[in-house]
Scaffold this active site. Structure first.
Site, PDB file in Angstrom:
ATOM      1  N   ASP A   1      -5.351   1.994  -5.158  1.00  0.00           N
ATOM      2  CA  ASP A   1      -5.353   2.354  -4.114  1.00  0.00           C
ATOM      3  C   ASP A   1      -5.435   0.771  -3.242  1.00  0.00           C
ATOM      4  O   ASP A   1      -6.291  -0.049  -4.267  1.00  0.00           O
ATOM      5  CB  ASP A   1      -5.798   3.013  -3.188  1.00  0.00           C
TER       6      ASP A   1
ATOM      7  N   ASP B   1       1.427  -1.304   0.227  1.00  0.00           N
ATOM      8  CA  ASP B   1       0.269  -0.201   0.104  1.00  0.00           C
ATOM      9  C   ASP B   1       0.549   1.718   0.378  1.00  0.00           C
ATOM     10  O   ASP B   1       1.886   1.287   1.276  1.00  0.00           O
ATOM     11  CB  ASP B   1      -1.189  -0.360   1.178  1.00  0.00           C
TER      12      ASP B   1
ATOM     13  N   HIS C   1      -1.967  -2.556   6.556  1.00  0.00           N
ATOM     14  CA  HIS C   1      -1.051  -1.693   7.148  1.00  0.00           C
ATOM     15  C   HIS C   1      -0.559  -2.398   8.045  1.00  0.00           C
ATOM     16  O   HIS C   1      -0.002  -1.907   9.102  1.00  0.00           O
ATOM     17  CB  HIS C   1      -2.046  -0.767   7.786  1.00  0.00           C
TER      18      HIS C   1
ATOM     19  N   GLU D   1      -0.565  11.697   1.306  1.00  0.00           N
ATOM     20  CA  GLU D   1      -1.627  10.479   0.979  1.00  0.00           C
ATOM     21  C   GLU D   1      -2.589  10.319   2.226  1.00  0.00           C
ATOM     22  O   GLU D   1      -3.508  10.488   2.654  1.00  0.00           O
ATOM     23  CB  GLU D   1      -2.453   9.642   0.149  1.00  0.00           C
TER      24      GLU D   1
END
Length: 342
Positions: free
Chosen positions: A237, A179, A317, A208
């Site tokens: 994304d 990501d 993440h 971002e």
């Protein structure tokens, strides 16, 4: 896989994307043999670091539609806020850090002199009963503030998780910062030798993860200085997989049209166009909703329709973000076909 791994391995938190930008420019300008690419987009960099590439329509550019395609270069990480007297580094989060997953992590401190290895420690169970608590600090092996200075560490240097990759079952790649480096790679591959139906702007954006700031600056630039009236904004994304709301989304079953998230709703007519195109070309595609935001959403406030394209990513993440390589290849194929037809 090797090119994507190389791109993911470059450090670059929000606001410090310069190394990532340099790598992307190199990948755009050189082929796998180090030779100069042909038919390159016209590249420029704006004042805050967005990388911009323009490709005119194969038709009459003045009467053609205008489309912008974005992917963000930045990753989550930390900024150093203080050098402690005991040699530890106090840090502040950049982006959506998973606090439960950072203990016992290898990290890299990116300084003006190079990279310094470090760790974020943890508290062993043997000491918890003595009341020892976890401190979110970086340990580079220094015993004093002066030792930190001697190795070149300064306040506002940044820290990223050390990148380790695994290829799982020959088709899955697990690696920190997929990501949105997979999105950056998608744009790189999509703009090579493309013959678009619309005038295209490709942009590899900054910041971002801290509020879509690069995309907002990009919109203001084109609206104010270039007077470009975009007909469509596309964000490439990640799609967080898999929660209760998107259990039907699976890795390996194709790219995802991110129809609805916390920041935007993809234009229904564009979604239908993409679905029909994918069906005609035999490209598997999935349709889902997720949380988070995307760069294209800021264009909606100025009356520009948007769509967000993704691949499903497991463990988003974290240090072990995972995607299926077939999904990525199909996304590149689908995006190129769309840009050549829309």
């Amino acid at each position: 896989m090797n090119e994507l791994i190389e791109l993911c391995s470059v450090p670059g938190v929000s606001g410090r994307e310069e190394k990532v930008r340099e790598k992307i420019i190199y990948m755009l300008e050189k082929n796998n043999f180090g030779e100069k690419q042909k038919n390159l987009p016209a590249l420029s960099v704006d004042k805050i670091g967005n990388l911009i590439g323009k490709v005119p329509s194969r038709n009459n550019p003045e009467s053609s539609k205008n489309v912008i395609v974005m992917a963000h270069m930045d990753e989550i990480g930390f900024y150093i806020t203080s050098l402690r007297d005991d040699g530890k580094l106090e840090v502040r989060n950049v982006g959506g850090i998973i606090e439960d997953a950072i203990q016992g992590s290898f990290v890299e401190v990116v300084t003006g002199n190079g990279i310094v290895d470090g760790v974020i420690g943890t508290v062993p169970p043997h000491l918890k009963s003595d009341g020892v608590v976890f401190e979110k600090v970086v340990d580079v092996g220094a015993r004093s503030k002066q030792e930190l200075i001697d190795v070149g560490v300064s306040v506002m240097d940044y820290v990223v998780f050390k990148k380790h990759f695994s290829i799982l079952n020959k088709e899955f790649l697990a690696l920190r910062s997929l990501d949105d480096r997979f999105g950056c790679y998608t744009l790189i591959e999509s703009c090579k030798d493309i013959s678009p139906n619309s005038n295209l702007v490709f942009s590899w954006t900054v910041q971002e993860e801290v509020g879509l700031r690069g995309a907002k600056a990009l919109l203001n630039h084109f609206a104010t200085f270039e007077r470009v009236d975009f007909d469509l904004a596309i964000a490439v994304d990640s799609f967080a997989c898999c929660s209760k709301q998107n259990k039907h989304i699976e890795l390996g079953k194709g790219p995802v049209i991110r129809a609805y998230d916390n920041s935007s709703i993809s234009a229904p007519d564009v979604v239908k166009f993409i679905l029909k195109l994918a069906e005609r070309e035999g490209i598997p595609v999935q349709l889902g909703t997720t949380g988070g935001g995307n760069d294209a959403s800021v264009f909606v406030e100025y009356g520009v329709p948007m769509v967000a394209l993704s691949v499903p990513i497991r463990y988003l993440h974290s240090q072990v973000e995972m995607l299926n390589i077939k999904d990525l290849l199909n996304l590149i194929k689908l995006l190129r076909l769309f840009l050549e037809s829309f």
